[in-house]
Design an enzyme around this catalytic site. Structure first.
Site, PDB file in Angstrom:
ATOM      1  CG  ASP A 180     -14.254 -16.385  26.832  1.00  0.00           C
ATOM      2  OD1 ASP A 180     -15.145 -16.383  27.609  1.00  0.00           O
ATOM      3  OD2 ASP A 180     -13.354 -17.028  27.389  1.00  0.00           O
ATOM      4  CB  SER A 238     -10.747 -12.181  20.584  1.00  0.00           C
ATOM      5  OG  SER A 238     -10.397 -12.210  21.801  1.00  0.00           O
ATOM      6  NE  ARG A 239     -18.628 -13.594  21.559  1.00  0.00           N
ATOM      7  CZ  ARG A 239     -18.722 -14.734  21.487  1.00  0.00           C
ATOM      8  NH1 ARG A 239     -18.176 -15.489  22.355  1.00  0.00           N
ATOM      9  NH2 ARG A 239     -19.340 -15.301  20.368  1.00  0.00           N
ATOM     10  CB  VAL A 240     -12.276 -11.559  27.278  1.00  0.00           C
ATOM     11  CG1 VAL A 240     -13.728 -11.555  27.503  1.00  0.00           C
ATOM     12  CG2 VAL A 240     -11.649 -12.869  26.786  1.00  0.00           C
TER      13      VAL A 240
END
Ligand code: ATP
Ligand code: MG
Length: 704
Positions: free
Chosen positions: A513, A538-540
């Site tokens: 992620d 950081s995707r989430v």
């Protein structure tokens, strides 16, 4: 005669093909010699060969002929026929031999009963029983027929009783672990224990080398099943082929040789688990290697386990703080997230993961560090660091060093995850570090090549993506109904000369992620941790960042990006306008602020305070080389004198305008104090300098 020919001849025998049928087939082949040529030619397609077989030959022989042509072995046809003839010359019983091992020679009556048993079991008559003495059995008999083994011996029964007891205690007694409960269970199972002939599937090793063994005879073994070899070591079935089973060995293969016995267990490979594993160093099979004795286990989990389903998951919303300003402010990680740490060798990858573990002290997070193919000395050093910071009490180190055979390196991360899952399904939050998955992929490549799987890109096997995706998918945040725990994964990947577009790095980037990209250039320039702000993401985690942090960190990324662009742009120009100069100074101060030594983690409120200060331009006037010290002094000041502000941010989790102005006010006060002491320092420094100059002058005089 080659082994292949013998095998084909035996296959013919097994299929019940008669001599007449073969003669008929040979007749057809002799009559139309073109058929034979076509069958032997690799240029003719398999489909065409099948059509010819189906049209011309009797039904019963077709499968055999297809097998020959598919394998390109048709040239062996005559040899196979000869071998088959030879076999059928022998008395029919010759192939039907059973071996009976004994301690005391069986009586005629016993032999007759055993023969009866065999005939009933296998529906064949006239089995020849070969007698063999074997004092190891202690008493009783052991009968082997084909791949089957029946154990009526004392040693076999003891093993059987032990297995039964373990099973009743661990699997059937459920959660009743009280001492009395166990004793009564044991008593009843010993009383009820009925001695029965143990029937198990046994095979023989046909080839062994480099941690791999090929086994013939355990035809029903499944993928992932544990098998036990004669010499006591275990293996795991990794490859199920037409004629044999490929097994990876969990131990040294020096005592194994062709012909060694292998017994199926029917059990999947796994490791013992329990809360006593915390504070321990274990190998990839869960055995302790830290010399602190046995570990009390509470269960057993298989290494491979399906990832939680979509309904069992909950979105990531609780932060997993690393204590590193550069990460928590710009690339926040949430509990249940998988964040890749990627970079060249010696760029501080392990250090970031280690810092993250150290920062979990007192946060009720369990940490697991899986060392894969690392030097033993590196792991020892890491364990020492953990001990020194009191972090080992909530950490387990699962270790497979570079000297372990590749099968152990291959299973280490799966074992570590099994242990993590044990905690997760009990509602705990777990942080797991895989250090590193590049070496894991290399270990798997070694195994695959030895198992003769075809190599693909960069010689990795085709399923190397699945290798890591099925591992990392097991990290999740569970919904309260499913247990409510989480596994946060920090996999590490080592790149070669910063090449993120190589096979394994791209795979793992796409599975995770987000990634924290570390750069050797930054690292060597002293910017540590060497996080590349442009390539990291950081995707989430943003959803898990506290409100205060989100507000404070608002423009840091953009400021840094602008600074980097401007820095390149203005490198050679001397005449800069005020605005640009200001922006450059601010960027430099930010970069300086993001430098953080090992083990100096900052709490969330401390990070917020620093970010507010830098946003307020407090660091911009300070000379770059002094920013580090100034920052430390400022943090100490807040910790000692203005703890109320830190507490307020910690408890409220928000950054109101009042708190912001309070922070800046406190920073101003600190600056005033520092100025006062600073000027004193200044005079001191000047005195020192004059002293040094004097000393130099004296030295010069002396040398003259
Ligand atoms: P390898 O490729 O060998 O696994 P790595 O990328 O894991 O290396 P580390 O072992 O974490 O790198 O760090 C390399 C060296 O850099 C260590 O000696 C460590 O002490 C130092 N180091 C790492 N981070 C920092 C930091 N923030 N401040 C100062 N020194 C650091
Ligand atoms: Mg490392």
């Amino acid at each position: 005669m080659t082994q292949k020919v013998t095998e084909y001849a035996l296959f013919l025998d097994k299929c019940g093909i008669t001599k007449e049928l073969l003669q008929q087939t040979s007749g057809i082949l002799d009559a139309v010699s073109e058929i034979r040529l076509e069958f032997e030619s690799p240029a003719v397609s398999i489909e065409k060969k099948h059509i010819v077989i189906d049209r011309v030959f009797p039904e019963k022989i077709r499968n055999f002929l297809k097998l020959l042509t598919d394998n390109g072995d048709f040239a062996l046809y005559d040899d196979i026929l000869a071998a088959f003839d030879e076999n059928s010359q022998k008395p029919k019983e010759a192939g039907k031999r059973a071996v009976l091992s004994y301690v005391e020679k069986p009586t005629e009556d016993q032999l007759a009963r055993i023969r009866d048993f065999l005939e009933k079991e296998f529906h064949v008559s006239g089995i020849e029983i070969i007698l063999r003495e074997n004092p190891d059995l202690k008493s009783g008999f052991q009968l082997k027929y084909g791949a089957r083994e029946y154990d009526w011996s004392e040693s076999g029964r003891l093993a059987q009783l032990k297995e039964r007891l373990v099973k009743t205690v661990f699997q059937e007694s459920g959660k009743d672990f009280s001492e009395e409960g166990i004793i009564s269970i044991l008593q009843s199972s010993v009383e009820d224990f009925e001695l029965e002939a143990q029937d198990r599937e046994v095979g023989v090793v046909t080839w062994v080398g480099d941690g791999i063994a090929n086994v013939d005879g355990i035809d029903h073994a499944g993928y992932g099943e544990v098998v036990i070899f004669d010499c006591g070591i275990n293996g795991m079935v990794q490859d199920v082929r037409r004629n044999e089973i490929g097994v990876i060995l969990f131990g040294s293969d020096t005592e194994l040789h062709e012909g060694s016995r292998v017994v199926r267990t029917g059990r999947m490979a796994g490791i013992p688990v329990g809360k006593d594993f915390l504070g321990r160093v274990v190998n990839a099979l869960g055995d302790p290697i830290d010399g602190k004795g046995e570990i009390e286990t509470e269960g057993f989990r298989s290494m491979e386990f399906p990832a939680p389903s979509i309904v069992d998951r909950k979105s990531v919303s609780v932060p997993m703080e690393t204590g590193i300003l550069a990460i928590d402010s710009m690339f926040p990680i949430g509990r249940g997230q998988r964040e890749l740490i990627i970079g060249d060798r010696q760029t501080g990858k392990t250090s970031i993961a280690l810092d993250a573990i150290l920062n979990q002290k007192g946060k009720d997070v369990i940490c697991i560090y899986a060392a894969i193919g690392q030097k033993a000395s590196t792991v020892a050093q890491l364990v020492n660091t953990l001990k020194k910071h009191d972090a080992l009490s909530y950490t387990t180190v699962v270790c497979s060093t570079a000297s372990d055979p590749s099968p152990l390196q291959y299973v280490a991360p799966y074992s570590a995850t099994a242990l993590a899952e044990y905690f997760m399904y009990r509602g705990k939050d777990v942080l797991i570090v895989y250090d590193d998955l590049s070496k894991h992929a290399v270990a798997y490549r070694a195994i695959s090549l030895l198992l003769e799987r075809s190599p693909g890109r960069e010689a990795y096997p085709g399923d190397v993506f699945y290798l890591h995706s099925r591992l990392l998918e097991r990290s999740a945040r569970l919904s309260p109904e499913a247990g409510g725990g989480s596994i946060t994964a920090l996999p590490i990947i080592e790149t070669q000369a910063g090449d993120v577009s190589a096979y394994i790095p791209t795979n793992v980037i796409s599975i995770t992620d987000g990634q924290i990209y570390l750069e050797s250039e930054l690292f060597n320039a002293g910017q540590r941790p060497a996080v590349n702000v442009g390539l990291s993401v950081s995707r989430v985690g943003g959803a898990a960042q506290s409100k205060a942090m989100k507000k404070a960190a608002g423009s840091v990324r953009i400021d840094l990006a602008q600074y980097r662009e401007m820095e390149v742009f203005t490198q050679f120009s001397s005449d800069l306008d005020e605005g640009t100069k200001k922006q450059l100074a601010h960027g430099k101060a930010l970069m300086e602020l993001l430098k953080q030594p090992l083990g100096a983690s900052l709490s969330m409120p401390e990070q917020v305070v620093l970010l507010v200060c830098v946003g307020g331009g407090i660091f911009d006037q300070i000379p770059v080389e002094k920013i580090g010290d100034y920052k430390n002094a400022l943090i100490t000041y807040y910790r000692d004198s203005r703890n109320d502000i830190l507490k307020e941010i910690e408890n409220g989790g928000v950054l109101t305008d009042e708190i912001k102005s309070e922070i800046l006010l406190a920073a101003g006060e600190f600056a005033k104090e520092a100025d006062d002491t600073g000027s004193e320092d200044g005079t001191l420094e000047q005195q020192e300098e004059t002293k040094e100059a004097d000393a130099d002058a004296i030295e010069q005089q002396a040398s003259e």
